[in-house]
Design a protein around this motif. Structure first.
Motif, mmCIF file in Angstrom:
data_model
loop_
_atom_site.group_PDB
_atom_site.id
_atom_site.type_symbol
_atom_site.label_atom_id
_atom_site.label_comp_id
_atom_site.label_asym_id
_atom_site.label_seq_id
_atom_site.Cartn_x
_atom_site.Cartn_y
_atom_site.Cartn_z
ATOM 1 N N LYS A 1 -4.921 1.884 -0.913
ATOM 2 C CA LYS A 1 -3.711 2.682 -0.700
ATOM 3 C C LYS A 1 -4.156 4.035 -0.145
ATOM 4 N N THR B 1 0.830 -1.209 0.000
ATOM 5 C CA THR B 1 0.000 0.000 0.000
ATOM 6 C C THR B 1 0.860 1.252 0.000
ATOM 7 N N THR B 2 2.167 1.081 0.173
ATOM 8 C CA THR B 2 3.099 2.211 0.091
ATOM 9 C C THR B 2 4.391 1.742 -0.567
#
Length: 599
Positions: free
Chosen positions: A578, A202-203
């Motif tokens: 995200k 998500t990062t």
């Protein structure tokens, strides 16, 4: 006289040492299950079956083709494709050639595809179609170290190799060197690398998780030891095979020997359930949420006696589920009412989903308790589990007849668990990855010297060893007043309370109060007016707020103008949000909720 390559495919693999790799264990299972149907897949003529023997022969020919192309044991071969029978055969061919499968989601953009292939050092790629092939070219040449591209259809151009071309190469190699695949499989050891799966993340950039043959062996033996899955089970498999969840389901099938109907088209799931009549299926919560939403909407949208009976049946059913979960008996009149509810409502729901489902496994994200109770009431208990790519997919799972709603079950045999002082879940055992590919510092950050893997999730164990996940450590939000908010739990509760919601994103980090962004499920809104939608959302927020602490309550919400998408970078291919990207893309909507104090 056996067909060319058959003796190679079906050579006996009798000792534990010989069955140390994914490929050797697959061939051992083929020798055991022989002419039983292993897979069914859709075609223009309907569903087509392939036996274990046929799978072994086809995979062996493809593996020999890879060997003929000069692909050596340990080299990386990527698969960029959706869930289909060719994906399975390509993966098996890579394993039988002693190479390492690297998975690539078909909706990954060209930039990230290039990064993954260059990072893992892939020398060959199985590409589903021309769209996937196009992502592999840069400045007129293949990206990274790629030297061979195999398409699932006929040869696309002079630079690619067709599926049948690769198999023909393999059959020719087997005629002159019939032991090539057998000898290669025998050379692969348990500590050798089997798979690199890039976490969508998500990062930041995705990290390649290195899973060995020993990791996969631990997993399948641990799952099989529970005696839950049987050879006579029929699985409907639609999950992305680029994700560890889908890959795990294949590995377990090879160990147990059940049959799988495979079709990755999500819009065909309900139709396929009716056609295939499976006994088992696994899915992420979003799929079960959509099934719940559609059934609820169709049964209650027009009101009348049908809606009244439907609501009555689930009131009776959920009450019984809660009693049983609490260790209480359901009395005579309760059982009588349940029997009526089942005949009038629940039986029809089960029939709509094929009529034979025994095992429904839910994983990859948090499952809301009301959704779990709803399915259990209908006689379709969802067995929630928990794991990570870094732990070879599953570490905890509920078992049939012993599942506890709100938990992800007890640990699999051989998996140790510890809760750190800050609540983080730590795992140790045979499923823990070898490490992140080419990232030793990142590996040390999550696996300590004693082998404990820090999951990044917060949870608690009950007295019987059942694990409850409370949130992602990095997702815990801290308000400007210093109070912590767990967004995931609130989001799950909201989606359960309102089937119109597609995605819910709680905003609270550094803010005075929690707010909410919402996307709508286009299938569920079904012509409703804006006023009706906002009213339903408002009621859901109020209902959920009633069970929260004051500082956790959602004060305002905004409906986003569109669904979140993988292409926009707002959700991962495995449907995780995200948050930072969503906050950036919809900053104006967020700020509008904080322009005035809600008090």
């Amino acid at each position: 006289m056996p067909a060319p390559g058959k003796a190679t495919a079906m050579s006996t693999l009798s000792t534990a040492a010989e069955a140390a790799s994914v490929g050797s264990r697959f061939l051992r299972s083929c020798a055991r299950f022989g002419d039983a149907v292993a897979f069914r897949h859709p075609s223009a003529e309907g569903w087509v079956g392939l036996t274990w023997n046929e799978m072994a022969d086809r995979a062996t020919a493809l593996a020999a083709g890879l060997i003929e192309l000069g692909i050596a044991p340990g080299e990386r071969v990527a698969i960029a494709a959706s869930t289909r029978i060719e994906w399975v055969l390509a993966d098996l061919a890579v394993a039988l050639a002693g190479a390492v499968t690297t998975t690539v989601y078909p909706n990954t953009n060209a930039e990230d595809v290039a990064y993954i292939l260059e990072d893992c050092g892939a020398v060959a790629v199985f590409a589903e179609d021309t769209d996937q092939v196009a992502k592999l070219r840069a400045d007129g040449r293949w990206v990274g170290q790629v030297r061979t591209v195999v398409t699932f259809g006929r040869r696309g151009d002079e630079d690619t190799l067709g599926w049948d071309d690769l198999a023909a190469l393999g059959r020719t190699r087997l005629r002159t060197d019939p032991a090539c695949v057998r000898d290669t499989v025998a050379s692969v050891g348990p500590e050798d690398l089997a798979t690199i799966i890039y976490t969508s993340g998500t990062t930041g950039r995705p990290k390649g998780v290195e899973l060995t043959h020993a990791n996969w062996r631990y997993l399948v033996e641990a799952v099989a030891s529970q005696d839950v899955l049987r050879r006579d089970h029929v699985q409907l498999l639609w999950l992305p095979l680029s994700h560890v969840f889908g890959k795990m389901l294949l590995a377990v099938q090879y160990e147990v020997g059940f049959s799988t109907a495979i079709d990755g088209r999500i819009d065909r799931i309900v139709d396929n359930l009716a056609a295939v009549q499976p006994t088992m299926m696994a899915a992420a919560p979003r799929i079960f949420e959509k099934i719940h939403g559609r059934v609820q909407s169709s049964a209650t949208a027009r009101g009348g006696i049908r809606a009244v009976i439907f609501k009555w049946a689930f009131r009776i059913g959920v009450d019984a589920v809660r009693r049983r979960q609490g260790g209480q008996a359901v009395g005579f009149w309760g059982r009588a009412r349940l029997a009526v509810a089942d005949r009038l409502v629940f039986h029809a729901i089960r029939e709509r989903l094929g009529g034979r489902l025994e095992i429904l496994v839910c994983g990859s994200a948090a499952l809301a308790t009301p959704i779990a109770e709803w399915f259990a009431a209908a006689g379709l208990p969802l067995l929630e589990g928990y794991g990570l790519t870094e732990a070879t997919c599953v570490s905890f799972v509920n078992r049939p007849g012993r599942h506890r709603i709100g938990t992800v079950g007890p640990a699999l045999p051989g998996t140790e668990v510890r809760i750190a002082a800050d609540g983080e879940i730590l795992l140790r055992g045979g499923g823990i990855m070898r490490g992140y590919h080419r990232l030793p510092e990142a590996t040390v950050e999550v696996i300590d010297a004693d082998g404990w893997f820090a999951t990044g999730d917060i949870g608690e164990l009950d007295a019987d060893g059942y694990l409850r996940i409370t949130d992602r450590k990095k997702d815990l939000a801290k308000t400007s007043g210093g109070k912590y908010v767990a967004p995931t739990a609130i989001e799950s509760a909201l989606k359960a309370a309102c089937p119109l919601i597609g995605n819910a994103i709680v905003i609270a980090e550094g803010r005075k109060f929690a707010s909410l962004l919402v996307t709508l499920d286009p299938d569920a809104i079904d012509g409703r007016s804006r006023e009706e939608i906002e009213s339903a959302l408002g009621q859901a927020v109020a209902d959920v707020n009633a069970g929260l602490n004051r500082w956790e309550t959602v004060k305002r919400f905004r409906i986003l103008p569109r669904e979140l998408s993988v292409e926009a970078g707002e959700i991962t291919p495995s449907l995780k949000i995200k948050r930072a990207v969503v906050a950036h893309h919809f900053a104006e909507a967020i700020e509008s909720m904080y322009q005035e104090d809600p008090s």
